[in-house]
Design a protein around this motif. Structure first.
Motif, short mmCIF file in Angstrom:
data_model
loop_
_atom_site.label_atom_id
_atom_site.label_comp_id
_atom_site.label_asym_id
_atom_site.label_seq_id
_atom_site.Cartn_x
_atom_site.Cartn_y
_atom_site.Cartn_z
N LEU A 259 0.81 -1.22 0.00
CA LEU A 259 0.00 0.00 0.00
C LEU A 259 0.84 1.27 0.00
N ARG A 260 2.17 1.11 0.09
CA ARG A 260 3.10 2.25 0.13
C ARG A 260 2.74 3.22 1.26
N LEU A 261 2.46 2.65 2.43
CA LEU A 261 2.06 3.49 3.56
C LEU A 261 3.17 4.45 3.98
N ALA A 262 4.44 3.98 3.96
CA ALA A 262 5.53 4.85 4.36
C ALA A 262 5.67 6.03 3.40
N ASP A 263 5.44 5.80 2.11
CA ASP A 263 5.48 6.91 1.14
C ASP A 263 4.42 7.95 1.46
N HIS A 264 3.20 7.48 1.72
CA HIS A 264 2.10 8.41 1.98
C HIS A 264 2.25 9.15 3.30
N LEU A 265 2.78 8.44 4.33
CA LEU A 265 2.82 9.02 5.68
C LEU A 265 4.07 9.85 5.93
N ASP A 266 5.08 9.72 5.07
CA ASP A 266 6.29 10.53 5.22
C ASP A 266 6.16 11.78 4.37
N THR A 267 5.08 12.50 4.57
CA THR A 267 4.80 13.72 3.81
C THR A 267 4.33 14.80 4.77
#
Length: 566
Positions: A259-267
């Motif tokens: 789900l690429r959660l780290a990509d979405h949440l590191d914003t």
């Protein structure tokens, strides 16, 4: 911890301390003099809120900064440091660091002379503090240069220490919980020093260029806190349940990667759970529950009404430096399925991947381009293991480096980039060679590298000065390894060296390593095995090599240097 110094370093005749080591001592002393408890806490633990930082500072005091240096002899070292304004007193033996170095590099304890010197240095606020200087003697011709190079590259023994001023078990437990919360640090062992009657808790804390050890020292013996700082050793049923649910953690991390959660949440700003559910196409309630579990695993941390990646979770970013995103998908995907047949592998000694998918993973992945790409990216994700190789090995007299089954060219590219006089040859399968070409072009050394398409189990390019085998031998059983090594020995000139990168199983009395679980992975999914340094030495000897040295690498790796026997 960097301060420029224009003065030439003091040296004795013969030299006692390398100028770079003396510079590290100077920087440690300058760091102590420029900082105090509050500033060190702010630098090491930026995630601490103001109230938490004040609470930690109220019960601790910055005690010392420690470095490890490598004099040719310890005689004269106090005088040399006195010339730097550091009145250390005499050298005393350091048993703990000596034993750690012996385990880390597979050396005999008796072969290492390690001393400790303590130099009082006032902190920025005027409080009493110290520079703790560990010294490993490296006499000329001792063969300990590899140890010194490895330690200079990684600074394993460098640390910052805080003394608990209120040595109460409740206070110590609270400090420990605060430091570990939200992935700020990870527990790194501990113990009771009976000679000084003090309890030491070790932590590993993320910093900009790697990780630094943090020590928390309290007077007295606090067995309850020590037990909690371990792996729930005082709660065996709870520990066993945590082990039983390890597969759940694997899938949670894999889904987070999918789900690429780290990509979405590191914003900035971070999406709310509702917005995150819309971005990922997930059920909002189910996603909240997954996020909560990932936070319990230390992958995420609460951040208001949403979450942020912890230092543990940041490598799940798909585009970050050192990303482990493809590994999470691989271990939660095809290897997860075949690992479910571990019992078959243990009963039969055969590869469970073949039992599950009908063929070995190399040809299976080759027939499925998406999986082949995922596997190649997963191997590249472990490139952090290669970092120190270019400095640890001696390439001064070499001209050609041959990387056998060199993958995407990451290791060879780093070596060629660090040593412009070298030329390279990379042998790989056809579809991997193209990926290697891209890597070498980006590294700026493609014009110095010849790419050879082929199978190393059939032929190896001849005439190199250094041959590389990185994470290859563990794929094969001993008989096949001997065939590979003999084939390379036949291609090598008499003066050439062989460099092998692998994880090493611990020997008797050594600390556990990542090689232990990876050995079961090799049994189940690959049909190979991890080995001890002694096992590799025996294979080398049978194939006509002599093991010349072993050095530690990141991610539990090791660099083994072998030369042609005789």
């Amino acid at each position: 911890m960097t301060t420029p110094y224009g003065a030439a370093p003091l040296r004795l005749d013969p030299p006692v301390l390398d100028p770079s080591d003396l510079g590290r001592v100077r920087r440690a002393a300058a760091f102590v003099a420029a900082n105090d408890t509050a500033s060190v806490l702010a630098a090491l633990l930026p995630g601490l809120g103001g109230a938490e930082r004040d609470a930690v500072a109220a019960h601790t005091a910055f005690a010392h900064a420690a470095v490890l240096v490598f004099p040719s002899a310890q005689d004269g070292l106090p005088g040399l440091l006195r010339g730097e304004g550091l009145d250390t007193g005499p050298v005393t033996p350091s048993v703990v660091v000596r034993e750690r170095l012996a385990r880390r590099y597979g050396r005999s304890v008796d072969a290492l002379e390690v001393g400790i010197l303590r130099a009082p240095v006032a902190a920025a606020d005027g409080s009493a503090c110290e520079v703790e200087i560990f010294a490993l003697s490296v006499p000329p011709g001792s063969g300990l240069d590899t140890v010194a190079a490895g330690e200079r590259a990684h600074d394993h023994e460098a640390h910052l220490a805080f003394e608990v001023t209120t040595a109460d078990p409740v206070v110590l437990a609270g400090l420990r919980a605060t430091l570990l919360a939200d992935g700020r640090t990870t527990a790194d062992g501990g113990g009771h020093n009976a000679y000084e009657d003090s309890t030491v808790l070790y932590f590993r804390t993320p910093v900009e260029h790697g990780h630094l050890r943090l020590e928390l020292t309290a007077r007295g013996h606090h067995p309850g806190v020590l037990a909690a700082h371990g792996r729930s050793a005082d709660r065996p049923a709870e520990q066993l349940l945590q082990l039983m649910t390890g597969a759940w953690a694997t899938q949670a991390v894999a889904v987070a990667a999918e789900l690429r959660l780290a990509d979405h949440l590191d914003t900035t700003p971070r999406p709310t759970p509702e917005r995150l559910a819309a971005l990922t196409g997930t059920d909002p309630d189910a996603l909240r529950r997954l996020l909560r579990y990932l936070a319990a695993l230390g992958v995420l941390a609460p951040d208001g009404d949403t979450y942020r990646p912890t230092p543990v979770g940041l490598p799940l970013r798909s585009d970050g430096e050192g990303s482990l995103h493809p590994l999470a998908l691989l271990y939660g995907g095809p290897f997860y399925r075949s690992f479910g047949e571990l019992g078959y592998a243990v009963r039969t000694g055969r590869d469970a991947f073949v039992h599950t998918f009908g063929e070995h993973h190399f040809p299976y992945f080759a027939r499925h381009p998406g999986l082949a790409d995922l596997f190649d990216r997963s191997m590249a994700a472990g490139a952090a293991m290669f970092g120190p190789v270019a400095e640890l090995a001696d390439f001064a007299r070499a001209r050609t480096v041959v990387d056998v089954a060199g993958g995407n060219g990451e290791l060879l590219g780093r070596i060629l980039g660090a040593h412009p006089h070298l030329e390279g040859v990379l042998l790989e399968r056809a579809h991997v060679v193209e990926a290697a070409r891209d890597t070498l072009v980006k590294a700026g050394c493609a014009d110095r590298c010849r790419l050879v398409t082929g199978d190393f189990t059939e032929a190896v390019p001849e005439g190199g000065d250094v041959y590389l085998l990185s994470r290859v031998l563990h794929d094969w059983d001993d008989r096949q390894c001997l065939g590979i090594l003999r084939r390379i020995a036949g291609a090598m000139p008499a003066h050439a060296e062989l460099l092998v990168v692998e994880r090493l199983l611990p020997g008797p009395g050594e600390d556990p390593s990542l090689a232990v679980p990876w050995d079961v992975h090799m049994l189940c999914n690959v049909g190979g095995r991890e080995r001890t340094a002694g096992h590799y030495a025996a294979l080398f000897a049978e194939a006509g090599f002599t093991l010349a040295g072993v050095a530690e690498l990141p991610l539990g790796g090791a660099l083994l240097t072998a030369r042609r026997a005789g």
